[in-house]
Design an enzyme around this catalytic site. Structure first.
Site, short mmCIF file in Angstrom:
data_model
loop_
_atom_site.label_atom_id
_atom_site.label_comp_id
_atom_site.label_asym_id
_atom_site.label_seq_id
_atom_site.Cartn_x
_atom_site.Cartn_y
_atom_site.Cartn_z
N LEU A 231 -15.16 -16.37 11.71
CA LEU A 231 -14.47 -16.39 10.44
C LEU A 231 -13.57 -17.93 10.22
CD1 LEU A 231 -14.31 -13.04 11.65
CD2 LEU A 231 -13.48 -12.89 9.19
N ASP A 232 -13.10 -18.58 11.33
CA ASP A 232 -12.32 -19.59 11.12
C ASP A 232 -13.43 -20.82 10.48
OD1 ASP A 232 -10.29 -21.10 11.26
OD2 ASP A 232 -10.06 -20.92 13.49
N ASP A 233 -14.66 -20.85 11.27
CA ASP A 233 -15.41 -21.75 10.83
C ASP A 233 -15.92 -21.59 9.57
OD1 ASP A 233 -16.88 -23.78 13.05
OD2 ASP A 233 -16.02 -22.29 14.30
#
EC number: 4.2.1.129
Length: 655
Positions: free
Chosen positions: A388-390
């Protein structure tokens, strides 16, 4: 006269700042690959390079003397002044890293009487000996015959057959633990012996007979009650496991193989990280599959792709980070602007478009079966494990490109990613890195989890990134339940002094930067007490040289907050970006931070950074992104210039 002097001084400062930004931009552009993306080295501690050496000898591969010599040079250089090997630059001795580094050097051919080996051995003895190694190290030592299998937890491969309602299930742990554990279950069932052609051992690192050693002690993070329960279960399993029916065991091994082979992922490897890939190669070896067996051969080639080989040194990366590096570099270049930077950023973003996963429903779908895939992974290919961060950071860079430069072609990718991220919000309002609702905290008490990193629960930094993305796409706390629930999560996780925890970057500086960007984008007023407290805290911890730094010891279990450390370029950039997101572009601390970055810029326009500023697993595994000291300072300097030239002084993007 004073006003004339002030104007001249301001013009000079502006010229110096502009020159610094131009130099840094040129430096970053020089690292762009021919197809448009960026990928910088990703360095950890001695563990992975040492494991790579041990793997070759486990398999009995022909000795590559030149490569081993270079890895040996690397291991000797990073040995700590204390004699052992640390997890971070200038860190304290870590027992497992030290044991593996010593073992690898001895395997390479270093004499036990060599001064560096004597110092290492004495340091290991002074810390109680190799008996204090962690579970993963003990598995390695058991396969080499240094320890017996009594020294490691029982890991019945039959775990792969358990139903999801059972208290332990492979999908109730994190992706990194899951992919590492599945092939390890097969190894634990087969109990192979490393080929070890040289017959090297490390009995001398123990204060007693290593073959008399039993199970590990309770880890500091573990509850005594839970630990005793799981230790009792381990004792029972140790008795009954040999009685398991052979047919059941074979069925379980087949299930583990089916899980693995669905996720082999070509030369990028299962999970695209070193530990499961190495375990897979050893698993196939234990199953009698030779080096030409395609799944084994492909995975083995993938491990060599992680090597960084220089003229004199070499080391093995834990994985590669092209998606993360490319999208963050694009953000920095879009902030810098200009005739070269913007087209280069666009080329990088266009490279990212086909990397989006739109077909494979990865392991995350076990808990979110009705959500369509739409994320990006961290590595080149890792379809089962997007994060989710990327994904949030990619979306923000693409959205910025289309908004500020009218670039078409990103709408479909952004819409699909937004749908996936909204569907992956956990029930407490937060977002995790790879999974959803991974709240089975009791599992960190099993003997295998002495590292305390078995789970992937929501964290403040990833939650902030997802809120930043939704905010940049037009949502606010008032218009979006996703944002409102996320902001509520951040409100309750702020520490009393004003900081937020940073799970994936070190630590409270990183977390606070992430959250202040998110709150600003979500429409939270800059005079909100939560933002004021955070901004004041950041200003209060600035080092005398104008920079910011934080030590890895801030992850200590007995929480004491931020821990001082020498200034680094990346942590200084995070603090500056955070303060500017909180509306503090004119704060004296910001001016001092900018001066620090300009003063420490090297002749190539970039920054030197030997300290580790990123986190794999707190207290266990840290990372040094070689790109962080390149694109983050550029980003902060350009943001400062851009805000100073506007009247609103408000950051209008999510990062």
């Amino acid at each position: 006269m004073d006003s004339v002097n002030a104007t001249s001084r301001e013009a000079l400062e502006s010229k110096v700042l502009e020159s610094s930004i131009a130099s840094a931009t040129q430096g970053v552009l020089g690292f762009q690959q021919s197809d448009g993306h960026w990928v910088f080295e990703l360095e950890a501690d001695a563990t992975i390079p040492a494991e790579y050496i041990l793997l070759r000898h486990h398999l009995g591969e022909p000795v590559d003397a030149q490569l081993e010599a270079k890895i040996g040079n690397y291991l000797r250089r990073i040995q700590g002044a204390h004699g052992g090997w640390p997890l971070v630059h200038d860190g304290p001795l870590d027992m497992s890293a030290s044991v593996k580094a010593y073992f690898a050097l001895k395997m390479i051919g270093d004499s036990v009487d060599a001064p560096h080996m004597v110092r290492a051995r004495e340091a290991i003895h002074a810390h109680g000996g190799a008996v204090n190694s962690n579970v993963f190290t003990r598995f390695t030592l058991a396969m080499f015959g240094v320890l017996t299998w009594r020294a490691v937890p029982v890991l019945p491969v039959e775990i792969t057959l358990l139903p999801f309602w059972f208290p332990f299930h492979i999908n109730k742990i994190s992706y990194w633990a899951r992919t590492t554990m599945v092939p390890l279950l097969v190894l634990a069932a087969l109990k192979p012996r490393a080929k070890n052609p040289k017959g090297v051992g490390i009995d001398e690192l123990f204060l007693g007979d290593p073959r008399s050693i039993g199970m590990t002690a309770k880890a500091p993070h573990q509850s005594m009650a839970w630990f005793l329960l799981f230790r009792a279960l381990d004792t029972i399993l140790r008795v009954v496991e040999p009685m398991f029916p052979k047919r059941l065991r074979q069925r379980a091994i087949d299930a583990a193989l089916a899980f693995t082979e669905e996720r082999l992922n070509g030369e990028d490897g299962m999970g695209a990280i070193y530990p499961p890939m190495a375990n897979i190669v050893m698993m196939y070896d234990a199953l009698g599959k030779d080096e030409n067996y395609p799944p084994r051969a492909t995975t083995r080639r993938g491990l060599d792709k992680l090597l960084v080989i220089g003229d004199d040194e070499a080391y093995c990366q834990p994985c590669v980070s092209p998606i993360w590096d490319t999208t963050l570099t694009a953000h920095a270049l879009l902030e810098a602007g200009g005739d070269k930077a913007v087209p280069a950023a666009k080329q990088g973003l266009d490279w990212l478009i086909p990397k989006q996963e739109l077909e494979v429903k990865g392991d995350w779908a076990v808990k979110r079966p009705d959500v369509r895939p739409g994320g990006w992974a961290f590595q080149y290919n890792n379809a089962h494990y997007p994060d989710l961060d990327d994904t949030a950071v990619v979306v923000m860079s693409m959205d910025r490109m289309r908004r500020e430069h009218g670039t078409a072609g990103y709408d479909a990718a952004i819409d699909r990613a937004r749908e996936w991220i909204e569907g992956m919000q956990s029930d407490d309002g937060g977002w995790a890195a790879f999974d959803v609702n991974n709240f089975e905290y009791y599992l960190n008490n099993i003997p295998f989890s002495d590292h305390g990193a078995l789970l992937d629960p929501p964290t403040e930094d990833v939650t902030a990134r997802c809120i930043s993305m939704l905010g940049q796409l037009g949502e606010t706390e008032k218009t979006s339940k996703h944002v409102a629930d996320g902001v509520a999560y951040l409100r309750k996780t702020q520490h009393p002094e004003g900081s937020w925890y940073g799970r994936w970057g070190m630590n409270f500086i990183y977390g606070t930067w992430s959250v202040l960007c998110a709150l600003n984008m979500a429409g939270i007023r800059h005079d909100d007490p939560m933002m004021r407290k955070a901004a004041n805290w950041l200003a209060s911890i600035q080092n005398k040289d104008g920079g910011w730094g934080e030590d890895a010891v801030s992850y200590r279990l007995d929480y004491k907050g931020w821990e001082a450390a020498p200034s680094t370029a990346s942590q200084t950039a995070w603090a500056l970006l955070a303060l500017m997101a909180a509306g503090e572009v004119d704060h004296p601390a910001v001016a001092r931070g900018v001066e620090y970055l300009i003063a420490t810029q090297n002749q190539k326009g970039l920054w030197d950074e030997s300290r580790y500023t990123a986190t794999g697993f707190p207290r266990v595994f840290y990372l040094r992104y070689h790109g962080y000291a390149k694109f983050f300072p550029l980003w902060a300097l350009a943001r400062y210039r851009n805000l100073r030239s506007t009247n609103s002084r408000v950051v209008g993007v999510g990062m």
